[in-house]
Design an enzyme around this catalytic site. Structure first.
Site, PDB file in Angstrom:
ATOM      1  N   ILE A  64       0.653 -17.454   0.642  1.00  0.00           N
ATOM      2  CA  ILE A  64       0.837 -17.248   2.066  1.00  0.00           C
ATOM      3  C   ILE A  64      -0.568 -16.774   2.676  1.00  0.00           C
ATOM      4  CG2 ILE A  64       1.763 -16.098   3.897  1.00  0.00           C
ATOM      5  CD1 ILE A  64       4.338 -15.959   1.792  1.00  0.00           C
ATOM      6  N   ALA A  65      -1.267 -15.753   2.019  1.00  0.00           N
ATOM      7  CA  ALA A  65      -2.356 -15.188   2.574  1.00  0.00           C
ATOM      8  C   ALA A  65      -3.349 -14.544   1.495  1.00  0.00           C
ATOM      9  CB  ALA A  65      -2.131 -14.118   3.576  1.00  0.00           C
ATOM     10  N   LYS A 109       3.225  -9.666  -3.305  1.00  0.00           N
ATOM     11  CA  LYS A 109       1.892  -9.276  -2.710  1.00  0.00           C
ATOM     12  C   LYS A 109       1.297  -8.666  -4.071  1.00  0.00           C
ATOM     13  CE  LYS A 109      -1.278  -5.969  -0.165  1.00  0.00           C
ATOM     14  NZ  LYS A 109      -1.101  -4.884   0.917  1.00  0.00           N
ATOM     15  N   ASP A 130      -4.373   1.908   9.728  1.00  0.00           N
ATOM     16  CA  ASP A 130      -4.940   0.861  10.062  1.00  0.00           C
ATOM     17  C   ASP A 130      -4.168  -0.370  10.880  1.00  0.00           C
ATOM     18  OD1 ASP A 130      -6.799  -0.997   9.093  1.00  0.00           O
ATOM     19  OD2 ASP A 130      -5.715  -1.907   7.524  1.00  0.00           O
ATOM     20  N   VAL A 188      -0.903 -12.684  -1.168  1.00  0.00           N
ATOM     21  CA  VAL A 188       0.538 -12.764  -0.984  1.00  0.00           C
ATOM     22  C   VAL A 188       0.811 -14.110  -1.116  1.00  0.00           C
ATOM     23  CG1 VAL A 188       2.321 -12.299   0.896  1.00  0.00           C
ATOM     24  CG2 VAL A 188       0.174 -10.818   0.909  1.00  0.00           C
ATOM     25  N   MET A 227      -7.889  -6.978  -0.843  1.00  0.00           N
ATOM     26  CA  MET A 227      -7.120  -6.121  -1.921  1.00  0.00           C
ATOM     27  C   MET A 227      -6.230  -6.951  -2.820  1.00  0.00           C
ATOM     28  SD  MET A 227      -5.631  -2.453  -1.561  1.00  0.00           S
ATOM     29  CE  MET A 227      -4.549  -1.559  -2.893  1.00  0.00           C
ATOM     30  N   ALA A 228      -5.524  -7.926  -2.349  1.00  0.00           N
ATOM     31  CA  ALA A 228      -4.569  -8.468  -2.799  1.00  0.00           C
ATOM     32  C   ALA A 228      -4.254  -9.715  -2.221  1.00  0.00           C
ATOM     33  CB  ALA A 228      -3.092  -7.621  -2.793  1.00  0.00           C
TER      34      ALA A 228
END
Length: 648
Positions: A16-17, A39, A133, A24, A21-22
């Site tokens: 997905i994205a 994630k 954030d 998804v 950092m990770a």
């Protein structure tokens, strides 16, 4: 990862994205037969405990919240070396996608989104969580109209001042002034970020822009956020006031938390609706559907880029017509749906991107490993032997000029590589020739200090000579050099220059110790012990009793002098004093039976005076001594009188 079964339960379907950092992924929970978003933290970050801890913290923070405007986390675990979170899957777009499509939003759409964000944020603040954030990338607009906030990866428990750690976290464009200047955050820092998002939704641009992140951070810390109406005259005054209140530079001037601001947003909405249509749209409010909380984001966490906005309609155009002219749907849900439809038509764009990628790949090969490849001259060559440096450069595909140059260096030892031509760290084409510059050691700089020079003048000359001045300036007693002026200068190895006429230079950037004169040392000879101690106290030296000695010139119990060498006495030190025991004792010589001439010579040699019962001038030379008082062999002091009697 596509097709992989995570932890024996979640089958990965597609990506997905991807963020810093990770990544998804869309996956199927095979146990509950539902679609979820998984994630997965990047593997190379797993070795750093801080990232893993932040990843787990995100799950804990989100799990503490149960609100329809906060994305929900279902599960968290570890699959091999990969930490993962399982969240609800929300098909839709982010607020950032929406702003890219339409530039700016209407006042009513802004209120709808702000209310949803503040409602979810209020739940977090009540649970003691500061998001830290907030930005359009973390506001999710589902296809069914739900609005949720996610990404609690930087969340922390709220306190009076929550520290951010060693570096600023969050996106520069939405950081509050206190985060920029002090590195601390609380609930009011989240409010500031909401105010910046409101400005961006109403104006279509961010309030502060710059070529470098620090330029933007500086503006947040020192400038006031302008009114959105300055960029978009259609913005109502009530929303102007809300934005300015939320983005006040001082935290105390902002709403205390999301609940406080949410109440004011709803009050402003009631006022605007009571006076007629809010702006160009008359749409109904976006419906917020209750749902489990989780986290999902559609965009990477990199810094938000400043994007262009649509050309606003003429200010004279009626609100209803301006919305149509701008091509905006009437509700936030409709905006999200329309944007999602446009994204489905992106296959053609994807094909173009693939073609461009192939061209970029060929270009990358040419400049990466092909004839146009560049290599960097490593800084690690400094300090190597010429042979070792040559080997390293040749391994990189570079030629080394056999003719070496030379250069002075304050840090690189003689005969080692100090620099190269081109310079160390330069990026050059493979096959280029590099010349090694060999160190000749530090540059020798002429030394011009003299005894008696003032301290300030000496400091200035040391600075001008590029030398470093040692932090401690010792002082020594000297009978000829005035107090407070330069007595000597010592090199790092302790060698003197002012007292050594051969020392005419010092190596550049070496450390010098400036020795100052403490003036003359007090003369304590002949003083009483207490007077001598007082004289030493006046020059910051402690006098204590040392050994005693006989003295023909110093009275008994008075001070003869110092027990140690005067050159070794320094201010702040302790010195032992030698006291007098008076004249040294002597024995009365045995002169009985001697002629007076011989007896007189013996008494004179012993340092004794004498007295006799005859006129000295009339004592015959050959007369003999009959007796002495004290008798021979008794202890007396030099200068004592011995009574002499003669035979008649």
């Amino acid at each position: 990862m596509i097709g992989r079964l995570i932890d024996g339960r979640y089958r990965v379907r597609s990506r997905i994205a991807r963020g810093g950092m990770a990544t998804v992924y869309l996956a199927t929970d095979q146990r509950l037969e539902r679609r979820v978003a998984v994630k997965v933290m990047h593997p190379h970050l797993a070795e750093e405990g801080g990232f893993t801890e932040r990843f787990i913290q995100e799950a804990r923070s989100a799990a503490r919240l149960a609100h329809p405007n906060v994305v929900n986390v279902f599960d968290q675990g570890q699959d091999g070396e990969s930490a993962y979170l399982v969240m609800e899957y929300l098909p839709g777009i982010t607020l950032r996608d929406l702003l890219k499509e339409y530039g700016s939003l209407t006042a009513e759409q802004t209120i709808d989104i702000t209310e949803a964000v503040l409602a979810g944020l209020a739940a977090a603040h009540k649970s003691g969580i500061v998001h830290r954030d907030l930005k359009p990338e973390n506001v999710l607009l589902a296809d069914d109209g739900r609005i949720k906030i996610g990404d609690f990866g930087l969340a922390r428990a709220a306190s009076a001042n929550t520290a951010t750690g060693a570096a600023l976290l969050g996106t520069i464009a939405y950081l509050s002034p206190e985060l920029v200047t002090r590195g601390t955050a609380d609930t009011r820092s989240d409010i500031y970020a909401v105010g910046i998002m409101m400005y961006e939704m109403l104006a279509g641009v961010q309030p502060f822009v710059g070529d470098q992140p620090m330029q933007i951070a500086y503006q947040h810390a020192h400038d006031e956020v302008p009114s959105p109406s300055a960029a978009n005259p259609a913005v109502p005054a009530e929303l102007d006031e809300l934005v300015l209140w939320a983005t006040a530079r001082e935290p105390d001037d902002r709403p205390a938390d999301a609940t406080t601001m949410l109440d004011q947003v709803r009050d402003a909405e009631r006022v605007l609706r009571a006076s007629g249509p809010i702006d160009a749209t008359t749409a109904h409010k976006t419906v917020v559907m209750p749902a489990a909380t989780s986290r999902f984001r559609k965009q990477p966490t990199a810094e938000t880029q400043i994007l262009g906005r649509r050309t606003p309609p003429p200010a004279s155009m009626p609100p209803a017509e301006s919305a149509v002219a701008a091509g905006l749907p009437e509700s936030t849900a409709a905006l999200a749906t329309a944007s999602a439809k446009k994204r489905r038509r992106g296959w053609v764009i994807a094909a173009i991107i693939v073609a461009l990628a192939l061209v970029a790949g060929g270009t990358g090969w040419y400049f990466g490993v092909g004839p146009g490849a560049h290599v960097t001259i490593p800084d690690s060559l400094a300090g190597l032997t010429p042979a070792a440096a040559t080997t390293k450069l040749q391994e990189l595909g570079l030629e080394v000029d056999p003719k070496r140059g030379s250069t002075t260096s304050p840090t690189i030892a003689k005969d080692l590589v100090a620099e190269t031509t081109p310079k160390l760290g330069s990026s050059i084409v493979k096959g280029s020739t590099v010349t090694l510059l060999i160190s000749t050691g530090p540059k020798a700089i002429p030394f011009t200090l003299t005894q008696g020079m003032s301290e300030d003048e000496a400091r200035a000359k040391i600075k001008a000579g590029t030398w470093k001045l040692a932090p401690d300036l010792p002082r020594r007693f000297n009978p000829t050099v005035p107090k407070g002026t330069v007595l000597d200068v010592l090199a790092a190895d302790g060698t003197t220059s002012l007292l050594n006429p051969l020392a005419k230079t010092y190596p550049e950037r070496s450390e010098l110790t400036l020795v100052l004169s403490a003036g003359p040392l007090p003369d304590v000879a002949g003083k009483s012990f207490q007077d001598a101690v007082s004289a030493l106290d006046a020059v910051n030296v402690t006098g204590i009793a040392g050994k005693s000695a006989y003295s023909d010139s110093v009275p008994e119990n008075s001070v003869i002098g110092y027990e140690t060498d005067a050159a070794a006495i320094v201010p702040g030190g302790t010195v032992k004093l030698v006291t007098s025991d008076g004249p040294a004792p002597v024995e009365v010589p045995d002169v009985v039976g001697m002629t007076w001439a011989n007896a007189k010579a013996a008494l004179d040699a012993a340092g004794l005076r004498y007295d006799y019962d005859h006129d000295a001038d009339k004592v015959p030379t050959l007369v003999t001594v009959k007796s002495t008082n004290p008798d021979a062999g008794q202890q007396v002091h030099r200068g004592d009188i011995i009574k002499v009697r003669f035979t008649v």
